[in-house]
Design a protein around this motif. Structure first.
Motif, PDB file in Angstrom:
ATOM      1  N   VAL A  43     -17.852   6.623  28.489  1.00 44.83           N
ATOM      2  CA  VAL A  43     -17.129   7.062  29.675  1.00 44.83           C
ATOM      3  C   VAL A  43     -17.700   8.402  30.132  1.00 44.83           C
ATOM      4  CG1 VAL A  43     -15.010   5.821  29.129  1.00 44.83           C
ATOM      5  CG2 VAL A  43     -15.326   8.150  28.269  1.00 44.83           C
ATOM      6  N   ALA A  44     -17.562   8.681  31.418  1.00 45.84           N
ATOM      7  CA  ALA A  44     -18.186   9.862  32.007  1.00 45.84           C
ATOM      8  C   ALA A  44     -17.192  11.010  32.149  1.00 45.84           C
ATOM      9  CB  ALA A  44     -18.768   9.500  33.371  1.00 45.84           C
ATOM     10  N   GLU A  45     -17.701  12.135  32.629  1.00 44.94           N
ATOM     11  CA  GLU A  45     -16.851  13.298  32.922  1.00 44.94           C
ATOM     12  C   GLU A  45     -17.046  13.724  34.372  1.00 44.94           C
ATOM     13  OE1 GLU A  45     -16.378  18.075  31.955  1.00 44.94           O
ATOM     14  OE2 GLU A  45     -17.573  16.848  30.603  1.00 44.94           O
ATOM     15  N   HIS A  46     -15.997  13.601  35.169  1.00 47.88           N
ATOM     16  CA  HIS A  46     -15.996  14.085  36.554  1.00 47.88           C
ATOM     17  C   HIS A  46     -14.658  14.765  36.818  1.00 47.88           C
ATOM     18  CE1 HIS A  46     -19.709  12.081  37.834  1.00 47.88           C
ATOM     19  NE2 HIS A  46     -19.331  11.071  37.076  1.00 47.88           N
ATOM     20  N   HIS A  47     -14.686  15.800  37.639  1.00 46.70           N
ATOM     21  CA  HIS A  47     -13.464  16.556  37.915  1.00 46.70           C
ATOM     22  C   HIS A  47     -13.207  16.648  39.419  1.00 46.70           C
ATOM     23  CE1 HIS A  47     -13.136  17.884  33.733  1.00 46.70           C
ATOM     24  NE2 HIS A  47     -14.442  18.070  33.769  1.00 46.70           N
ATOM     25  N   ALA A  48     -11.921  16.663  39.766  1.00 47.14           N
ATOM     26  CA  ALA A  48     -11.483  16.857  41.158  1.00 47.14           C
ATOM     27  C   ALA A  48     -12.065  15.816  42.104  1.00 47.14           C
ATOM     28  CB  ALA A  48     -11.832  18.272  41.653  1.00 47.14           C
ATOM     29  N   ILE A  52     -12.490   8.928  40.978  1.00 47.80           N
ATOM     30  CA  ILE A  52     -12.950   8.772  39.597  1.00 47.80           C
ATOM     31  C   ILE A  52     -11.871   9.303  38.658  1.00 47.80           C
ATOM     32  CG2 ILE A  52     -14.679   9.416  37.879  1.00 47.80           C
ATOM     33  CD1 ILE A  52     -15.800   7.592  39.981  1.00 47.80           C
ATOM     34  N   ALA A  53     -11.367   8.440  37.763  1.00 50.25           N
ATOM     35  CA  ALA A  53     -10.270   8.838  36.869  1.00 50.25           C
ATOM     36  C   ALA A  53     -10.760   9.355  35.525  1.00 50.25           C
ATOM     37  CB  ALA A  53      -9.319   7.661  36.652  1.00 50.25           C
ATOM     38  N   SER A  54     -12.040   9.278  35.268  1.00 50.45           N
ATOM     39  CA  SER A  54     -12.574   9.698  33.971  1.00 50.45           C
ATOM     40  C   SER A  54     -12.910  11.184  34.002  1.00 50.45           C
ATOM     41  CB  SER A  54     -13.831   8.884  33.634  1.00 50.45           C
ATOM     42  OG  SER A  54     -14.354   9.269  32.391  1.00 50.45           O
ATOM     43  N   SER A  55     -11.932  12.007  33.641  1.00 44.37           N
ATOM     44  CA  SER A  55     -12.145  13.453  33.640  1.00 44.37           C
ATOM     45  C   SER A  55     -12.026  14.058  32.249  1.00 44.37           C
ATOM     46  CB  SER A  55     -11.123  14.135  34.566  1.00 44.37           C
ATOM     47  OG  SER A  55      -9.802  13.885  34.111  1.00 44.37           O
ATOM     48  N   ALA A  56     -11.478  13.317  31.290  1.00 40.61           N
ATOM     49  CA  ALA A  56     -11.258  13.826  29.936  1.00 40.61           C
ATOM     50  C   ALA A  56     -11.863  12.851  28.928  1.00 40.61           C
ATOM     51  CB  ALA A  56      -9.767  14.022  29.682  1.00 40.61           C
ATOM     52  N   PRO A  57     -13.178  12.888  28.729  1.00 39.90           N
ATOM     53  CA  PRO A  57     -13.832  11.892  27.872  1.00 39.90           C
ATOM     54  C   PRO A  57     -13.249  11.798  26.468  1.00 39.90           C
ATOM     55  CG  PRO A  57     -15.473  13.147  29.088  1.00 39.90           C
ATOM     56  CD  PRO A  57     -14.156  13.806  29.348  1.00 39.90           C
ATOM     57  N   ALA A  58     -12.949  12.927  25.849  1.00 37.27           N
ATOM     58  CA  ALA A  58     -12.466  12.890  24.469  1.00 37.27           C
ATOM     59  C   ALA A  58     -11.154  12.116  24.364  1.00 37.27           C
ATOM     60  CB  ALA A  58     -12.288  14.311  23.932  1.00 37.27           C
ATOM     61  N   VAL A  59     -10.274  12.310  25.329  1.00 38.77           N
ATOM     62  CA  VAL A  59      -8.985  11.603  25.312  1.00 38.77           C
ATOM     63  C   VAL A  59      -9.204  10.109  25.492  1.00 38.77           C
ATOM     64  CG1 VAL A  59      -6.746  11.366  26.436  1.00 38.77           C
ATOM     65  CG2 VAL A  59      -7.782  13.631  26.200  1.00 38.77           C
ATOM     66  N   LEU A  60     -10.043   9.760  26.459  1.00 35.91           N
ATOM     67  CA  LEU A  60     -10.283   8.349  26.752  1.00 35.91           C
ATOM     68  C   LEU A  60     -11.041   7.661  25.613  1.00 35.91           C
ATOM     69  CD1 LEU A  60      -9.707   6.245  28.860  1.00 35.91           C
ATOM     70  CD2 LEU A  60     -11.718   7.004  30.151  1.00 35.91           C
ATOM     71  N   VAL A  61     -12.000   8.364  25.018  1.00 37.12           N
ATOM     72  CA  VAL A  61     -12.733   7.811  23.877  1.00 37.12           C
ATOM     73  C   VAL A  61     -11.780   7.510  22.729  1.00 37.12           C
ATOM     74  CG1 VAL A  61     -14.373   8.396  22.045  1.00 37.12           C
ATOM     75  CG2 VAL A  61     -14.980   8.810  24.425  1.00 37.12           C
ATOM     76  N   ALA A  65     -11.228   3.823  21.240  1.00 31.83           N
ATOM     77  CA  ALA A  65     -11.559   3.579  19.836  1.00 31.83           C
ATOM     78  C   ALA A  65     -10.375   3.005  19.073  1.00 31.83           C
ATOM     79  CB  ALA A  65     -12.030   4.877  19.177  1.00 31.83           C
ATOM     80  N   SER A  66      -9.166   3.447  19.418  1.00 26.82           N
ATOM     81  CA  SER A  66      -7.976   2.944  18.728  1.00 26.82           C
ATOM     82  C   SER A  66      -7.633   1.520  19.127  1.00 26.82           C
ATOM     83  CB  SER A  66      -6.776   3.854  19.016  1.00 26.82           C
ATOM     84  OG  SER A  66      -6.365   3.750  20.368  1.00 26.82           O
ATOM     85  N   ARG A  67      -8.163   1.065  20.274  1.00 24.39           N
ATOM     86  CA  ARG A  67      -7.873  -0.291  20.776  1.00 24.39           C
ATOM     87  C   ARG A  67      -8.964  -1.290  20.412  1.00 24.39           C
ATOM     88  NH1 ARG A  67      -4.535  -0.824  25.339  1.00 24.39           N
ATOM     89  NH2 ARG A  67      -3.188   0.994  25.602  1.00 24.39           N
ATOM     90  N   THR A  68     -10.080  -0.819  19.844  1.00 25.03           N
ATOM     91  CA  THR A  68     -11.206  -1.705  19.552  1.00 25.03           C
ATOM     92  C   THR A  68     -11.608  -1.550  18.085  1.00 25.03           C
ATOM     93  OG1 THR A  68     -12.726   0.026  20.314  1.00 25.03           O
ATOM     94  CG2 THR A  68     -12.120  -1.682  21.901  1.00 25.03           C
ATOM     95  N   PRO A  69     -11.968  -2.647  17.415  1.00 24.33           N
ATOM     96  CA  PRO A  69     -12.289  -2.548  15.992  1.00 24.33           C
ATOM     97  C   PRO A  69     -13.743  -2.244  15.658  1.00 24.33           C
ATOM     98  CG  PRO A  69     -12.160  -4.849  16.637  1.00 24.33           C
ATOM     99  CD  PRO A  69     -11.802  -4.047  17.860  1.00 24.33           C
ATOM    100  N   ARG A  70     -14.679  -2.453  16.619  1.00 18.61           N
ATOM    101  CA  ARG A  70     -16.089  -2.454  16.239  1.00 18.61           C
ATOM    102  C   ARG A  70     -16.995  -1.585  17.084  1.00 18.61           C
ATOM    103  NH1 ARG A  70     -20.348  -4.338  18.488  1.00 18.61           N
ATOM    104  NH2 ARG A  70     -19.069  -5.152  20.186  1.00 18.61           N
ATOM    105  N   ILE A  71     -16.873  -1.638  18.381  1.00 18.79           N
ATOM    106  CA  ILE A  71     -17.854  -1.083  19.307  1.00 18.79           C
ATOM    107  C   ILE A  71     -17.981   0.435  19.156  1.00 18.79           C
ATOM    108  CG2 ILE A  71     -16.251  -0.681  21.235  1.00 18.79           C
ATOM    109  CD1 ILE A  71     -18.439  -1.943  23.070  1.00 18.79           C
ATOM    110  N   VAL A  73     -18.124   4.039  20.593  1.00 17.23           N
ATOM    111  CA  VAL A  73     -17.451   4.606  21.760  1.00 17.23           C
ATOM    112  C   VAL A  73     -17.910   6.046  21.933  1.00 17.23           C
ATOM    113  CG1 VAL A  73     -15.237   5.005  22.885  1.00 17.23           C
ATOM    114  CG2 VAL A  73     -15.472   3.145  21.235  1.00 17.23           C
ATOM    115  N   GLY A  74     -18.174   6.441  23.184  1.00 16.67           N
ATOM    116  CA  GLY A  74     -18.671   7.791  23.360  1.00 16.67           C
ATOM    117  C   GLY A  74     -18.599   8.321  24.766  1.00 16.67           C
ATOM    118  N   SER A  75     -19.181   9.494  24.928  1.00 19.52           N
ATOM    119  CA  SER A  75     -19.157  10.218  26.195  1.00 19.52           C
ATOM    120  C   SER A  75     -20.516  10.134  26.857  1.00 19.52           C
ATOM    121  CB  SER A  75     -18.798  11.688  25.953  1.00 19.52           C
ATOM    122  OG  SER A  75     -19.750  12.296  25.075  1.00 19.52           O
ATOM    123  N   GLY A  76     -20.481   9.823  28.133  1.00 17.36           N
ATOM    124  CA  GLY A  76     -21.728   9.771  28.872  1.00 17.36           C
ATOM    125  C   GLY A  76     -21.664  10.606  30.133  1.00 17.36           C
TER     126      GLY A  76
END
Length: 334
Positions: A43-48, A52-61, A65-71, A73-76
């Protein structure tokens, strides 16, 4: 094409929806990507940016990660100019401690923010120099050492990547001994030269002993080429609107609906811009997508492929990635 294949998602807010739904769509897409066998989901980081709703990568990651068993997950990626390295280390060290071996930390030099967010983040507005960025990267890496004061980052080291879209960033990634993720979807004309520069300048580090490059390409797949182009048209109109913003004008940040595309009357110049936009995308039926991606990977010799797409309807986006997964071999994670 026996390489890891992954997804980058920006959590776009489409016309008629909202950011909460965009985030839910991203999580849903990640769950499907995990089941389909994709290697990474970033997921990406964009502000204001209302679109684009992806502004907090760590939270979304963490949520993905808690919803998926294998893949993986990271910040792009995380833009280091916007954050203290100590805080980034704490956040991603926490993620790695909770999901060991599954977390990617992609970092970038550019701020990745709109001017309206500069003051809110307490930034000067000046672009981070290369020397400042290198110091921030070195500081960040040290916080993952076993004796670090950054708990729980100490001893919980995520897999680190550097992001870029130029030959300069490629050389820097090589000199720092990092894995490199090149934004082919942003600057496709320099991809081959940038990856060559990265490999030529790579210096082994404690984390990585040899160069490893990923490219991010815009890909939309459907049962027919015509349908795929129709799915790509809202993204093309969004690109056109951003390109045509006049100083002081209110930007059209949301991903347009298909009805908006039908209503828009394209000038000759706009039609040419849209065709050039399509020319930089991989758009088509499964066989066309497979052939084009194989040619791209043969030309660039990238070690991994990451795809991104701007599609208005969430189900169409999932279907696109399903068709790609059926067409391309899903390699094991490397």
């Amino acid at each position: 094409m026996n390489i890891p294949i992954s997804i980058l998602d920006l959590a776009p807010v489409v016309t008629g929806s909202n950011s909460a739904q965009a985030l839910r769509n991203t999580i849903s897409l990640a769950e499907h990507a995990d089941r389909l066998g994709y290697s990474r989901f970033w997921v990406a980081e964009h502000h204001a940016m209302p679109g684009i709703a992806s502004s907090a990568p760590a939270v979304l990651v963490g949520e993905i990660a808690s919803r998926t068993p294998r893949i993986q997950v990271g910040s792009g990626g995380v833009m280091l100019q916007n954050h203290r390295p100590f805080v980034v280390a704490e956040q991603f060290g926490t993620l790695e401690a909770l999901h060991p071996g599954r977390v990617d930390l992609g970092v970038g030099k550019n701020s990745g923010i709109e001017p309206a967010a500069v003051k809110a983040l307490g930034l000067s507005g000046a672009q981070q120099s290369t020397e400042e960025f290198v110091r921030a990267v070195d500081e960040l890496r040290r916080y993952f050492d076993d004796e670090s004061i950054a708990v729980p980052a100490a001893g919980n080291r995520p897999r680190m990547w550097m992001l870029g879209a130029s030959g300069r960033s490629a050389k820097l990634a090589g000199l720092l001994g990092l894995r490199f993720a090149y934004a082919h979807h942003i600057n496709p004309t320099e991809t081959v030269a940038a990856l060559a520069a990265y490999r030529a300048t790579f210096r082994p580090s404690r984390d990585f002993t040899k160069p490893h490059a990923l490219i991010t390409a815009p890909v939309i797949c459907a049962e027919s080429e015509e349908e795929a182009r129709n799915l790509a048209k809202p993204g093309a109109l969004a690109f056109l609107r951003m390109r045509n913003i006049k100083p002081g004008a209110e930007p059209h940040n949301f991903l347009p609906a298909p009805l908006d595309v039908e209503k828009h009357i394209y000038s000759h110049e706009e039609s040419e811009v849209v065709e050039r936009y399509f020319a930089t995308q991989v758009i088509g039926n499964p066989e066309q997508v497979r052939k084009n991606l194989e040619e791209l990977l043969s030309e660039t010799q990238a070690d991994e492929l990451m795809m991104t797409a701007m599609v208005h309807d969430h189900h169409d986006l999932i279907r696109s990635y399903e068709l790609i997964a059926d067409t391309l071999p899903m390699s094991a994670y490397k």
